[in-house]
Design an enzyme around this catalytic site. Structure first.
Site, PDB file in Angstrom:
ATOM      1  CE  LYS A   1       1.068   1.809  10.566  1.00 24.74           C
ATOM      2  NZ  LYS A   1       1.352   0.434  10.930  1.00 24.74           N
TER       3      LYS A   1
ATOM      4  CB  CYS B   1       1.203  -9.248  18.542  1.00 28.90           C
ATOM      5  SG  CYS B   1       0.381  -8.582  17.064  1.00 28.90           S
TER       6      CYS B   1
ATOM      7  CE  LYS C   1      -3.857  -3.060   0.751  1.00 22.91           C
ATOM      8  NZ  LYS C   1      -4.662  -3.186  -0.410  1.00 22.91           N
TER       9      LYS C   1
ATOM     10  CG  HIS D   1      -0.416  -0.134   2.528  1.00 25.93           C
ATOM     11  ND1 HIS D   1       0.482   0.768   3.020  1.00 25.93           N
ATOM     12  CD2 HIS D   1      -0.601  -1.064   3.511  1.00 25.93           C
ATOM     13  CE1 HIS D   1       0.812   0.438   4.250  1.00 25.93           C
ATOM     14  NE2 HIS D   1       0.184  -0.692   4.576  1.00 25.93           N
TER      15      HIS D   1
ATOM     16  CG  HIS E   1      -1.338  -5.820  14.197  1.00 21.99           C
ATOM     17  ND1 HIS E   1      -0.088  -5.654  14.728  1.00 21.99           N
ATOM     18  CD2 HIS E   1      -1.180  -5.833  12.858  1.00 21.99           C
ATOM     19  CE1 HIS E   1       0.798  -5.588  13.750  1.00 21.99           C
ATOM     20  NE2 HIS E   1       0.162  -5.687  12.598  1.00 21.99           N
TER      21      HIS E   1
ATOM     22  CB  CYS F   1       3.928  -7.045  16.255  1.00 21.48           C
ATOM     23  SG  CYS F   1       2.832  -5.654  16.493  1.00 21.48           S
TER      24      CYS F   1
ATOM     25  CG  HIS G   1       4.194  -1.413   2.373  1.00 22.01           C
ATOM     26  ND1 HIS G   1       2.932  -1.862   2.086  1.00 22.01           N
ATOM     27  CD2 HIS G   1       4.499  -1.881   3.604  1.00 22.01           C
ATOM     28  CE1 HIS G   1       2.489  -2.590   3.104  1.00 22.01           C
ATOM     29  NE2 HIS G   1       3.420  -2.612   4.039  1.00 22.01           N
TER      30      HIS G   1
ATOM     31  CB  CYS H   1      -1.557  -6.311  19.270  1.00 20.73           C
ATOM     32  SG  CYS H   1      -0.379  -5.211  18.473  1.00 20.73           S
TER      33      CYS H   1
HETATM   34  O1  ME8 Z   1       7.493  -4.541   9.581  1.00 26.59           O
HETATM   35  N1  ME8 Z   1       2.758   5.008   7.015  1.00 26.59           N
HETATM   36  O2  ME8 Z   1       7.163  -5.235   7.410  1.00 26.59           O
HETATM   37  P1  ME8 Z   1       5.809  -4.513   7.007  1.00 26.59           P
HETATM   38  C1  ME8 Z   1       4.061   5.023   6.729  1.00 26.59           C
HETATM   39  N2  ME8 Z   1       8.857  -7.197   7.690  1.00 26.59           N
HETATM   40  N3  ME8 Z   1       4.782   3.910   6.508  1.00 26.59           N
HETATM   41  C2  ME8 Z   1       4.147   2.733   6.573  1.00 26.59           C
HETATM   42  C3  ME8 Z   1       2.783   2.645   6.869  1.00 26.59           C
HETATM   43  C4  ME8 Z   1       2.061   3.868   7.090  1.00 26.59           C
HETATM   44  N4  ME8 Z   1       0.763   3.902   7.348  1.00 26.59           N
HETATM   45  N5  ME8 Z   1       2.443   1.354   6.856  1.00 26.59           N
HETATM   46  C5  ME8 Z   1       3.564   0.646   6.564  1.00 26.59           C
HETATM   47  C6  ME8 Z   1       7.773  -5.252   8.625  1.00 26.59           C
HETATM   48  N6  ME8 Z   1       4.608   1.481   6.379  1.00 26.59           N
HETATM   49  C7  ME8 Z   1       8.965  -6.186   8.679  1.00 26.59           C
HETATM   50  C8  ME8 Z   1      10.231  -5.354   8.489  1.00 26.59           C
HETATM   51  S1  ME8 Z   1      12.888  -5.094   8.317  1.00 26.59           S
HETATM   52  C9  ME8 Z   1      14.204  -6.018   8.734  1.00 26.59           C
HETATM   53  C10 ME8 Z   1      11.506  -6.139   8.581  1.00 26.59           C
HETATM   54  C11 ME8 Z   1       5.970   1.098   6.003  1.00 26.59           C
HETATM   55  O3  ME8 Z   1       5.426  -5.126   5.703  1.00 26.59           O
HETATM   56  C12 ME8 Z   1       6.999   1.553   7.040  1.00 26.59           C
HETATM   57  O4  ME8 Z   1       8.270   1.576   6.432  1.00 26.59           O
HETATM   58  O5  ME8 Z   1       4.834  -4.555   8.111  1.00 26.59           O
HETATM   59  C13 ME8 Z   1       6.931   0.419   8.029  1.00 26.59           C
HETATM   60  O6  ME8 Z   1       8.056   0.378   8.891  1.00 26.59           O
HETATM   61  C14 ME8 Z   1       6.880  -0.759   7.100  1.00 26.59           C
HETATM   62  O7  ME8 Z   1       6.061  -0.319   6.000  1.00 26.59           O
HETATM   63  C15 ME8 Z   1       6.334  -2.032   7.715  1.00 26.59           C
HETATM   64  O8  ME8 Z   1       6.248  -3.009   6.708  1.00 26.59           O
END
Ligand code: ME8
Length: 523
Positions: free
Chosen positions: A308, A133, A311, A24, A161, A136, A27, A158
């Site tokens: 925030k 969780c 999805k 989304h 979530h 997380c 990311h 959590c």
């Molecule tokens: O946490 N606003 O992956 P993830 C801004 N796999 N950035 C956002 C956001 C929002 N509303 N939502 C998501 C993970 N992000 C782990 C990471 S790293 C070694 C492992 C972005 O798929 C932001 O960069 O849940 C957040 O930290 C990341 O997506 C979380 O992606």
């Protein structure tokens, strides 16, 4: 400021994203921020490496795959090919590598890292009971939990979530993270820009000051993960595995020269996962005797309707919903310009549309079209030479110079919004200059020919400077503009730290509208 191990090396990363779902705009936000930094550094002549990728192990992915009736590997392959790799094109990313945690180059070297920590006494067996969780992929402290409501009344959920946590009791392997509390605090003290922004640093410091527990780093109740090398009945905890992507992707354990060349990195992450990057990750590296990251920057949330965006809460917006209408340049520009990097920012279609119209279409696009059209009309497309300079011309030259220098300094501070804002002062100054100088009036008077030529020359040079300075952000429009200006080669190859030095020569060619008007509502 802290220097990198090699002054000319710049290694920037994004989190590796979970493949349980499709991307989304949250990311994509982290991705475009990292991309702009990478492009800027590359264009400054730094030895740049931009890494992104996917996080494919753990219970969350396993459960999603099972619910969809496929193996986790099949699920991950499908999501990577159909959703995560296409994102790179949707928002025009220039990543140098894309790592998947299911790749051999990653798994083998995660095992090497773990074995090394085991051999040096940083890993022991223990028991743990706590609330986990799966969203997380983390054990939660009681203070991180809320009382459930509705369907979850009577359960603990959590706070991130809003889903129930699970009580787990396991015999696991533990990492002696508590041994690094003092060293971590010393790191934050000695290198104040290690964790950024300041609010993130404060949060991390008070977290570590309140005491560090050891970390459970293996699981035995399921098997979707990297096997613990000395005990194959356990898989490595997904976060321990995932964090290591930043070093396995640049040769840790197998290519020492590459590792030396790239590491340490600048990590961009959302503030949700700041502690993993600013506490656990440097502790892991300290235990292994490796350098800690160059810096960890925790950016804010994209908020939709005040919440925030996510999805799971159905506020998720796919990047293509924006790019299909506005294009990738507008996507990149909007999120990086409108949001102070490091703070939360609200997304709305109205704001996107308003900025697109006033800043991209009317501000920059229209400036480019007008100047090129006048060179065509008044000079048969030949860029005229400049005559004597007035104060107004000199002021434009001065702004070009300041914008070039100031934007680079802002990029070094990771103040991306400021860098773009500084460059935009040149857009505004050039628009004001054209309005004041009225080249269309000068063109009517043959005696003012030299003045007309000086004005058009100044405007063309300004546009060239803008094309170079904006090329990391507006990748497509600046390429088109550069061609129309008759610039040599591709704009991405022009040194961005010398952007103001460009002098136009030769001929221009007609330019289509860089940002065509979008009249309809995008929703
Ligand atoms: O946490 N606003 O992956 P993830 C801004 N796999 N950035 C956002 C956001 C929002 N509303 N939502 C998501 C993970 N992000 C782990 C990471 S790293 C070694 C492992 C972005 O798929 C932001 O960069 O849940 C957040 O930290 C990341 O997506 C979380 O992606």
């Amino acid at each position: 400021m802290e220097r990198m191990s090699d002054g000319s090396s710049f290694f920037v990363t994004t989190p590796i994203f979970y493949v349980n779902d499709v991307p989304h705009i949250g990311h994509a936000y982290t991705e475009v921020a990292a991309d702009v930094l990478a492009r800027w550094h590359r264009q400054r002549g730094d030895d740049t490496w931009f890494l992104t990728g996917t996080d494919e192990h753990g219970q969350k992915i396993l459960r999603t795959a099972t619910a969809n009736g496929v193996t986790p590997q099949e699920w991950a392959d499908k999501l990577v090919e159909e959703a995560w790799k296409p994102l790179l094109e949707t928002i025009d990313l220039s990543n140098d590598d894309f790592i998947r945690t299911t790749e051999k180059r990653h798994e083998e070297n995660v095992q090497k890292f773990l074995q090394h920590l085991y051999d040096t006494g940083y890993i022991y067996t223990g028991e743990y009971e706590g609330f986990y969780c799966v969203g997380c992929e983390e054990y939660k402290q009681p203070g991180d939990l809320l009382d459930g409501e509705g369907d979850y009344a009577g359960q603990k959920v959590c706070a991130i979530h809003s889903k129930p946590v699970e009580l787990l009791h396991e015999k696991n392997y533990f990492f002696k993270m508590s041994a690094f509390a003092e060293q971590l605090l010393a790191l934050y003290e000695e290198r104040p820009d290690f964790v950024q922004p300041e609010s993130a640093r404060n949060e991390v410091m008070s977290f570590v000051r309140s005491g560090l527990d050891d970390l459970s780093i293996s699981r035995s109740s399921f098997d979707w993960g990297v096997k613990v090398p000395w005990d194959e009945t356990h898989v490595v905890y997904v976060w321990f595995d995932a964090l290591l992507n930043y070093v396995t992707a640049v040769g840790y354990g197998q290519d020492d020269a590459e590792f030396e060349r790239r590491w340490p990195a600048t990590h961009l992450v959302g503030k949700d996962i700041l502690r993993f990057h600013a506490v656990i990750w440097p502790a892991m590296l300290m235990a292994a005797g490796l350098q800690v990251p160059h810096r960890v920057f925790g950016h804010g949330w994209l908020l939709v309707g005040g919440e925030k965006m996510s999805k799971s809460k159905l506020t998720g917006i796919a990047p293509t919903q924006i790019t299909d209408t506005f294009g990738s340049d507008a996507f990149r520009y909007y999120f990086l310009r409108a949001i102070h990097f490091g703070q939360d920012g609200s997304f709305s279609w109205e704001d996107l549309h308003a900025r697109y119209t006033s800043e991209l279409a009317n501000g920059f696009g229209n400036l480019a079209s007008r100047v090129i059209a006048m060179v065509n009309r008044y000079c048969d497309g030949v860029i005229p030479a400049a005559g004597d300079m007035t104060d107004a011309d000199a002021a434009i030259r001065a702004i070009e110079r300041t914008a070039t220098a100031t934007a680079s300094i802002a990029i070094d501070r990771l103040a991306i919004h400021e860098a773009i804002g500084t460059v935009w002062e040149l857009v505004d100054a050039l628009n004001g200059y054209i309005t004041e100088q009225e080249p269309w009036a000068l063109a009517k008077d043959p005696e003012k020919r030299e003045r007309l030529e000086t004005v058009l020359n100044t405007a063309v040079r300004g546009l060239g400077t803008l094309a170079v300075l904006l090329s990391p952000v507006l990748t497509k429009a600046t390429a088109t503009l550069w061609t129309a200006l008759g610039g040599d080669g591709v704009v991405q190859d022009v040194r961005i730290d010398q952007a103001w030095e460009w002098t136009g020569s030769g001929t221009v060619t007609p330019l289509e509208a860089l940002f065509p008007r979008i009249e309809t509502s995008a929703e």
